[in-house]
Design a protein around this motif. Sequence first.
Motif, PDB file in Angstrom:
ATOM      1  N   ALA A 146      -5.350  -4.801   0.879  1.00 23.23           N
ATOM      2  CA  ALA A 146      -5.805  -3.856   1.896  1.00 23.23           C
ATOM      3  C   ALA A 146      -7.098  -4.322   2.549  1.00 23.23           C
ATOM      4  N   VAL A 147      -7.223  -4.027   3.841  1.00 22.29           N
ATOM      5  CA  VAL A 147      -8.419  -4.332   4.617  1.00 22.29           C
ATOM      6  C   VAL A 147      -8.930  -3.039   5.241  1.00 22.29           C
ATOM      7  N   ALA A 148      -9.999  -3.138   6.047  1.00 17.10           N
ATOM      8  CA  ALA A 148     -10.615  -1.945   6.629  1.00 17.10           C
ATOM      9  C   ALA A 148      -9.628  -1.154   7.484  1.00 17.10           C
ATOM     10  N   ALA A 149      -8.737  -1.842   8.197  1.00 18.78           N
ATOM     11  CA  ALA A 149      -7.762  -1.139   9.032  1.00 18.78           C
ATOM     12  C   ALA A 149      -6.811  -0.293   8.188  1.00 18.78           C
ATOM     13  N   ASP A 150      -6.512  -0.731   6.980  1.00 15.05           N
ATOM     14  CA  ASP A 150      -5.671   0.070   6.084  1.00 15.05           C
ATOM     15  C   ASP A 150      -6.401   1.327   5.624  1.00 15.05           C
ATOM     16  N   VAL A 155      -2.771   5.541  -2.013  1.00 13.75           N
ATOM     17  CA  VAL A 155      -3.286   4.507  -2.912  1.00 13.75           C
ATOM     18  C   VAL A 155      -3.196   3.151  -2.227  1.00 13.75           C
ATOM     19  N   ILE A 156      -4.336   2.459  -2.202  1.00 16.90           N
ATOM     20  CA  ILE A 156      -4.374   1.121  -1.629  1.00 16.90           C
ATOM     21  C   ILE A 156      -4.867   0.137  -2.680  1.00 16.90           C
ATOM     22  N   SER A 159      -1.744   2.128 -10.837  1.00 19.70           N
ATOM     23  CA  SER A 159      -2.401   3.001  -9.860  1.00 19.70           C
ATOM     24  C   SER A 159      -1.534   3.174  -8.619  1.00 19.70           C
ATOM     25  N   LEU A 160      -0.967   2.079  -8.134  1.00 22.42           N
ATOM     26  CA  LEU A 160      -0.100   2.172  -6.954  1.00 22.42           C
ATOM     27  C   LEU A 160       1.114   3.051  -7.232  1.00 22.42           C
ATOM     28  N   TYR A 161       1.701   2.878  -8.390  1.00 19.24           N
ATOM     29  CA  TYR A 161       2.882   3.674  -8.733  1.00 19.24           C
ATOM     30  C   TYR A 161       2.543   5.152  -8.859  1.00 19.24           C
ATOM     31  N   GLN A 216       0.851  -1.184   0.000  1.00 19.22           N
ATOM     32  CA  GLN A 216       0.000   0.000   0.000  1.00 19.22           C
ATOM     33  C   GLN A 216       0.896   1.247   0.000  1.00 19.22           C
ATOM     34  N   TYR A 217       0.427   2.305  -0.638  1.00 21.22           N
ATOM     35  CA  TYR A 217       1.189   3.554  -0.630  1.00 21.22           C
ATOM     36  C   TYR A 217       0.435   4.584   0.201  1.00 21.22           C
TER      37      TYR A 217
END
Length: 513
Positions: free
Chosen positions: A52-56, A215-216, A196-198, A19-20
């Motif tokens: 990614a999950v809700a905590a992220d 971005v996740i 997208s992450l980049y 994740q970014y």
Amino acid sequence: MVDAKVPGGTQMFPLPLKQYIHGDWVDSKGSEFLTLRSSVDDSLITDKLSCAVAADVDHAVDSAEQGLRAWQALPPEQRRAVLWKFADILEANAGRLAYLEATLVGKPVSLCKGLEIPTAAESFRYYAGFVDKIEGELTISEDGYLRGFLHQPLGVCAAIIPFNSPIITFAMKVAPALAAGNVVIVKASEFNPFSSLYLGELAIAAGCPPGVVNVIAGAVEAGHALSSHMKIRKISFTGSPMVGRKIQIAAAQSNLKRVTLELGGKSPVLIFDDADIGNAVQHAMSFLAFNGQGCVLGTRIYVQEFIAQTFVEMLTQYVQGAAATLGSDPFAETTMTSPLFHHRQKETVMGMIEQGKKDATVLTGGAAWGDKGCFVQPTIFYQPSAGAEIVQKEVFGPVVVVDTFKTEEEVLQKANDTEYGLGAYVYTTNMDRAIRLSKALEADSVAVNSANPTHITLPFSGWKGSGIGAENGKYVLRAFTQPKTINIRYDTSQKFISARGYMRESLKLITLS
């Protein structure tokens, strides 16, 4: 990041697998990893993509709140410069971004570098010009009031990016949001997340403070967490109607966050016997763009009877020529065809093709191609039965349906007989007819004698089941701001107003409310 090979080749580039958030690559707070295989040859690209999950999402929101304060503290001219630099950086990294698309989904690098990246860069430059031009109004009344309004940013916004055109849709959502003074959390598609992450890392390189663009990459849990988060004030989604409805429900049941939904289409193409048939055939081929994985592509073609046979013969010849290039190297600059972008989509498309064979005549195609990857033959169905699924539902693959008509009234009824209303195309040399139909077609974007119904300067929205809200143009800035009215009383006689006078004014307001 890790290095990954090009399918069938040796070229190397690092893939973003985390994740970014807040200007750094971070591990997900969950334990799940996503496995991604090449749409070209089924080879394993990675089984280590952090999901990614809700905590992220909570982590990203906390970061975004810090980023919001930093972003809004910058003077307008500095924010404008950041958006301009973002555009420059996109173009400077075109090769790497194209690789991040091609290595997984097989999208031709020529389309990515020649279309998607220039379009995204232009979006950032266009909205950079609005940073200091989101204006309100002020009037001075004769009864002693300064009355006016201004547009203020919403705050923390979210964007959910589709798998087919992530670079363009990233820019369509992020650029106007930043121009209006907001910050954005982007959820990349779990089917095509790398570019997208980049882009999150490139946002920092362009000068965005940490947290301004996070971005996740995640699946259902991350999407629901964004839609229902109490601190996110707006969410913009591009994708399927089914998921769009769930997002709208979650938004309504949480904090009534604003929602923009772009949910796809089944765009009609109306070709009259006075049209330039060569031009119409050439543009009708656009249904193959991104192998049919485009929401506004013309996938229902209606041809006036007098020219139908000639048109169908020409279109079939062109489509068969395109089919002959399937399986070409996506990294070759001459390649224009591609596979479907993931295996689940291939299964959906093939199921709809099989049903279509029961409802219409197959002129060409109608099968998968090759023994590896997600290739499907470009398919033309002809003269479908009434109510056929391939006419009513979005296939999102290289499939077009051709039917005939006699009169303008007949074809207008056929064109509007769908729950979708995104785009439409008209081919005729009769400008009176073109204007009539442009108004009568139940679609947001209508192109006449062209396959280009959209432009960065014009609003792009879905009618009917194609969505709500609009993107592009200055119109979209309304969706990323909220109006605030200000009513200031001043003493025209330069005397203080008595307490009794204030009481009278207050009673007037109470009565009016």
